[in-house]
Structure formats: structure tokens, C-alpha cells
Design an enzyme around this catalytic site. Structure first.
Site, PDB file in Angstrom:
ATOM      1  N   THR A 166      -0.694   2.852  -4.832  1.00 43.69           N
ATOM      2  CA  THR A 166      -0.732   1.672  -5.693  1.00 43.69           C
ATOM      3  C   THR A 166      -1.542   1.940  -6.954  1.00 43.69           C
ATOM      4  OG1 THR A 166      -2.508   0.825  -4.272  1.00 43.69           O
ATOM      5  CG2 THR A 166      -0.283  -0.055  -3.912  1.00 43.69           C
TER       6      THR A 166
ATOM      7  N   ASP B 206     -10.832   6.367  -0.943  1.00 49.31           N
ATOM      8  CA  ASP B 206      -9.521   6.690  -0.384  1.00 49.31           C
ATOM      9  C   ASP B 206      -9.382   8.207  -0.298  1.00 49.31           C
ATOM     10  OD1 ASP B 206      -6.783   6.895   0.248  1.00 49.31           O
ATOM     11  OD2 ASP B 206      -6.270   5.173  -0.991  1.00 49.31           O
TER      12      ASP B 206
ATOM     13  N   SER C 246       0.852  -1.188   0.000  1.00 43.16           N
ATOM     14  CA  SER C 246       0.000   0.000   0.000  1.00 43.16           C
ATOM     15  C   SER C 246       0.882   1.230   0.000  1.00 43.16           C
ATOM     16  CB  SER C 246      -0.918   0.022   1.220  1.00 43.16           C
ATOM     17  OG  SER C 246      -1.498   1.304   1.392  1.00 43.16           O
ATOM     18  N   GLY C 247       0.588   2.160  -0.901  1.00 42.87           N
ATOM     19  CA  GLY C 247       1.376   3.385  -0.962  1.00 42.87           C
ATOM     20  C   GLY C 247       1.186   4.272   0.249  1.00 42.87           C
TER      21      GLY C 247
END
Length: 342
Positions: free
Chosen positions: A258, A252, A90-91
Site C-alpha cells: 500500500t 514492516d 494491505s499489499g
């Protein structure tokens, strides 16, 4: 205060997306690799439920467990727990973990740059942190190799008809749809509709298109729907907006690292981006991540890119999550008003 367990966390967000970090109170799960440990956490469910379910968690929360690294190059490792998945990478969570490690002093900070290697379940990620006055101001993450699985695939979605979509991997798996084609401008007021529709599109993509990772047979589903905005040219590279729907039904808050990696992979596959090109992406709340294609590689027989993503993280507090022995909901609870129908 009495407690049958006490879990110590440092709370953090990366460009708006919550990514808390467990720093104590949990022993490392069994497994010879970080991936095997993450699979144990996913199957067991007890820790996920305790920290993600209400009353301690919620659909807005991601939680990362720090564990000792297995790879000799890594200084730390982390297992990512998202509302419905325990993913390879996960970024936003890697930015939160890096921020917590440096800003809290778990790993010594060197100014003006600190370099470290983290081990995510999906593999090593190399981090460069811009540091000043004791603060990691920007985190640059060399993400996992990212690649396209399908371009211009036909997808039937109930009440929408046939969509043309891409599927790609950027550390996690995505179905990518054109936001404008669906009538979205990617503004904050659209978040509810984007979240509900995105989950629906993800379910349709899993049923009709599926996903296959060339080197990780355990990862066999599409996690997210990326609503991709139009691409424009700016002073420092390409620019776009994006919204990513996360199951069970939220958007988000960050621009999703990602997803940025997956989109750069699709643009590279179409020859719209090349090595050295940059893509700046904006989230619904106006936060930004910066992406860059560092080079080309392969994952198995599949062409791929080496992506870099960067963004900022901020610590928001420290918490001790406790369990009273008489609590009738020791692993918490979920209701469909926020968690969606199951």
C-alpha cells in the site's frame, strides 16, 4: 486437550511480513458488505484480541480472516487484522492470502498462471499468480485506486521542527517523509529509531493534517508513516528503498504494497511517473516489491492511479489456536515494552 474454541490458521509471510490466514473455526461476522463485516470485527474486538494479543500474537503479526465473498466476481474475500487497525486493504496480506489459497489448494491452481478476484474490505483486487510445480511463485495484485491528498504539507513534530510531508492513500493512508532529510539511510540498524519516530510523525499528522477518503467516510485517519528513500533509475524502472512504521511501533519487514501504491500516486501527481512506469522498492531486510502504474482514474473528484504491486509469499506452518476454559486471559494481553504506551 480441551478447548472452548479452536481457530485453524495457515501461517504465511510476504517478503518477510507475517500475514497468517484463518481458514476455519470462525463464523463470518454480521454485515451486508465485507466493509461492514470488517467494521463489526473492529468494534467487537474479541477475534482481534484472541489472535493478535499475546500469547498467541504479538506486534509482528497480521491475521486475515477468510469469509465468503459478497461480490459475484470474487472467488474469496478476506478481512485484515493488523496490530492497531482493521484496514481497507494491505499489499503484503493480499499476497499472503493469495499464496495460502493457491498453495494449500483452497482455490485450484492453473500453471503457468492463475487468475482470481479477491474482495478486500475496501473493494475488489484482481490477482495474477505465476505458478510452477504446485507453487505460486509471484503474486501480482491490481490494488485499489490510489491517490494523493496533500503534497508538500507543513507538519510540526516535537523535537524535529517543521517537516515537509505528503499524505496519500494506497489502499491505506500514509504520511510520507523524506528519509535522507531526517538523516536515515534505511539500513537494518535504524529500525528501532524509525519505528519510534514514525509513530510520532503519524500522530502529529493525524492531529494537524487529518485524512479524508472521498468515497469512504469511515476511514478518517492516517495509519502509517512511510520513510521514502531517494529515487534512482535502474535497468527495469525506478528503484528506491522504504521503511514503513506500523503502530504501535514496528517496521514492516516487507516493502509495504500500500505504501508503494501511495508513493507511485505522489510521483504521478508530480509528473515523475506516468502510466506504464515501474518502481521497485526494497525493505530494511532486503526484500523487494515491484510496482507499476497501470492507468489513471478518479476516486470521487480526486485524480488517482490504478497501481499493480507484486511480491512473493511462503507458507510457514499450520496452527490450531485454542482457549482452555480456565485460561485467566481469554483475550490475551499487551504490555508497553513491545506494544508501546496506551
Amino acid at each position: 486437550m480441551r478447548s472452548a474454541k479452536t481457530i485453524h490458521t495457515i501461517s504465511c509471510h510476504a517478503e518477510g511480513e507475517v500475514g497468517d490466514v484463518i481458514v476455519g473455526g470462525v463464523t463470518p461476522p454480521p454485515g451486508d458488505t465485507i466493509w461492514e463485516q470488517s467494521r463489526w470485527i473492529a468494534r467487537d474486538g474479541a477475534l482481534r484480541n484472541f489472535v493478535l494479543n499475546e500469547p498467541r500474537g504479538g506486534v509482528f503479526r497480521h491475521v486475515n480472516l477468510l469469509v465468503p465473498p459478497k461480490h459475484p466476481e470474487a472467488q474469496a474475500a478476506f478481512i485484515i487484522m493488523e496490530p492497531e487497525d482493521t484496514p481497507p486493504m494491505s499489499g503484503s496480506n493480499s499476497i499472503c492470502v493469495s499464496t495460502v489459497l493457491l498453495d494449500s489448494g483452497i482455490i485450484p491452481m492453473t500453471e503457468p498462471e492463475t487468475h482470481l478476484v479477491l474482495e478486500a474490505p475496501g473493494g475488489l483486487v484482481r490477482v495474477r499468480a505465476d505458478c510452477r510445480n504446485g507453487k505460486a511463485e509471484r503474486i501480482h495484485v491490481q490494488n485499489l485506486p490510489s491517490f494523493v491528498t496533500q503534497l508538500d504539507a507543513a507538519l510540526e513534530v516535537e523535537n524535529l521542527g517543521t517537516l515537509t510531508v505528503d499524505t496519500a492513500y494506497g489502499g491505506d493512508s500514509f504520511v510520507i517523509v523524506d528519509a535522507e532529510t531526517l538523516g536515515f539511510s534505511l539500513t537494518p540498524d535504524e529500525a528501532h529509531d524509525l519505528a519510534r519516530l514514525g509513530v510520532k510523525i503519524t500522530a502529529a499528522a493525524n492531529a494537524q493534517l487529518g485524512f479524508h477518503h472521498p468515497e469512504n467516510p469511515d476511514w478518517r485517519h492516517i495509519s502509517f508513516c512511510l520513510f521514502a528513500g531517494p529515487l534512482t533509475e535502474g535497468a527495469q524502472g525506478y528503484e528506491t528503498a522504504a521503511a514503513v512504521a506500523i503502530r504501535p511501533g514496528k517496521i514492516d519487514r516487507s516493502p509495504t504494497g500500500t505504501a508503494l501504491s501511495a508513493r507511485m500516486a505522489t510521483l504521478h501527481a508530480r509528473s515523475a511517473m506516468k502510466t506504464g512506469d515501474r518502481l521497485h522498492v526494497r525493505s530494511l531486510i532486503g526484500s523487494t516489491f515491484q510496482g507499476k502504474i497501470l492507468g489513471e482514474t478518479r476516486v470521487g473528484d480526486t485524480p488517482a492511479i490504478h497501481p499493480e504491486i507484486s511480491g512473493r509469499g511462503w507458507i510457514t506452518g499450520t496452527h490450531q489456536h485454542m482457549l482452555d476454559p480456565d485460561d485467566p486471559w481469554p483475550e490475551g494481553y499487551r504490555l508497553s515494552d513491545t506494544w508501546g504506551a496506551r
